[in-house]
Design a protein around this motif. Structure first.
Motif, PDB file in Angstrom:
ATOM      1  N   GLY A 179       0.898   4.353   2.788  1.00 43.85           N
ATOM      2  CA  GLY A 179       1.064   3.152   1.984  1.00 43.85           C
ATOM      3  C   GLY A 179       0.668   1.880   2.716  1.00 43.85           C
ATOM      4  N   TRP A 180       1.282   0.762   2.313  1.00 43.80           N
ATOM      5  CA  TRP A 180       1.028  -0.541   2.914  1.00 43.80           C
ATOM      6  C   TRP A 180       2.284  -1.378   2.785  1.00 43.80           C
ATOM      7  N   THR A 202       4.199   2.576  -1.508  1.00 48.56           N
ATOM      8  CA  THR A 202       3.372   3.783  -1.434  1.00 48.56           C
ATOM      9  C   THR A 202       2.814   4.210  -2.785  1.00 48.56           C
ATOM     10  N   ASP A 203       3.199   3.519  -3.859  1.00 45.72           N
ATOM     11  CA  ASP A 203       2.771   3.957  -5.195  1.00 45.72           C
ATOM     12  C   ASP A 203       1.686   3.069  -5.806  1.00 45.72           C
ATOM     13  N   ARG A 204       1.064   2.222  -4.988  1.00 44.80           N
ATOM     14  CA  ARG A 204      -0.055   1.397  -5.448  1.00 44.80           C
ATOM     15  C   ARG A 204      -1.157   1.405  -4.388  1.00 44.80           C
ATOM     16  N   PRO A 205      -2.434   1.344  -4.809  1.00 44.73           N
ATOM     17  CA  PRO A 205      -3.527   1.282  -3.824  1.00 44.73           C
ATOM     18  C   PRO A 205      -3.385   0.053  -2.933  1.00 44.73           C
ATOM     19  N   GLU A 206      -3.808   0.203  -1.701  1.00 38.87           N
ATOM     20  CA  GLU A 206      -3.693  -0.901  -0.754  1.00 38.87           C
ATOM     21  C   GLU A 206      -4.660  -2.020  -1.093  1.00 38.87           C
ATOM     22  N   PRO A 207      -4.147  -3.247  -1.287  1.00 40.14           N
ATOM     23  CA  PRO A 207      -5.031  -4.391  -1.592  1.00 40.14           C
ATOM     24  C   PRO A 207      -5.663  -4.938  -0.328  1.00 40.14           C
TER      25      PRO A 207
END
Length: 250
Positions: A179-180, A202-207
């Motif tokens: 994640g980020w 951890t449930d979203r793409p890293e911006p």
């Protein structure tokens, strides 16, 4: 560099400090807002001192009390570095850092610092917290990441569980690969003492790194001791990119 040039340096330094506190919020990149009056006072003193030095030296020159020599003249000047008020021409390079203040202002601390600086440590004892959100209010609870982390570590009642919470921070890569982070730096005095408050997503793409985001979601409470968790997780429901805030610190 003669005394007039030294006075110019003082005036430029004072003008740089004054422009970043009176006309802009640039000083918030480096110190707490409460330091503004002291910065303004220090800038005014630098300008006044520089102007006094310039005026005194100019009067001395006009009266003929100070001989004016071109830099580098006179026998033995190259070996000794100059005599009297003369000075090597390279001394004028001291003006470059001062002029750089007006051209290239250092930005606020960001993801690089958040990756390498120490994170906030769990409190030793449970802390008392106010009621979560306004009584009778609906919608997400606006919260600083600092408060979120404090509650996640110390609120044994787990009052955040199931509540929709809104956090604002900047994106930081996770060196360990999972994640980020949505992070915010907290400082007590100035940027030199900044510590990191961050939540793991951890449930979203890293911006993009250092981009600012407003996230709404829920805390993912861990099992067992709250203080044993290094990075508390945040489950995102909505994610919106926002402009950098005037004050990047908490």
């Amino acid at each position: 560099m003669n005394r007039i040039a030294q006075g110019i340096v003082l005036v430029l330094l004072g003008a740089g400090a004054l422009s970043s506190t009176v006309f802009t919020d640039l000083y918030l990149n480096y110190v707490q807002a409460g330091f503004r009056p002291f910065l303004i006072a220090a800038a005014a003193m630098l300008i006044a001192l520089g102007a006094t030095v310039i005026a005194a030296e100019a009067r001395s020159v006009l009266r003929g009390e100070v001989p004016v020599e071109p830099a580098g003249c006179g026998p033995g000047h190259a070996e000794s570095g100059g005599h009297g008020h003369g000075a090597p021409r390279v001394a004028w390079l001291l003006l470059l850092p001062v002029l750089a203040v007006f051209v290239v202002a250092p930005p606020a601390l960001g993801s690089y610092t958040a990756e390498n600086a120490s994170t906030a440590a769990p409190p030793r004892e449970e802390e008392a917290h106010d009621e979560l959100g306004e009584p009778g209010s609906e919608g997400p609870v606006e919260m600083e990441i600092q408060e979120f982390i404090s509650r996640a570590w110390t609120d044994e009642k787990r009052s955040m569980e199931g509540k929709t919470i809104r956090l604002t921070g900047f994106a930081v890569p996770n060196p360990e690969g999972e994640g980020w982070y949505l992070a915010r730096l907290q400082m007590a005095c100035c940027a030199a003492d900044a510590i990191v408050n961050r939540v793991l997503i951890t449930d979203r793409p890293e911006p993009p790194e250092d981009s600012w985001w407003r996230a709404e979601g829920t805390w993912q409470p861990p099992e067992g001791d709250l203080r044993s968790v290094r990075d508390h997780r945040f489950s995102v429901e909505t994610l919106e990119e926002v402009e950098d805030p005037p004050d990047p610190y908490e």
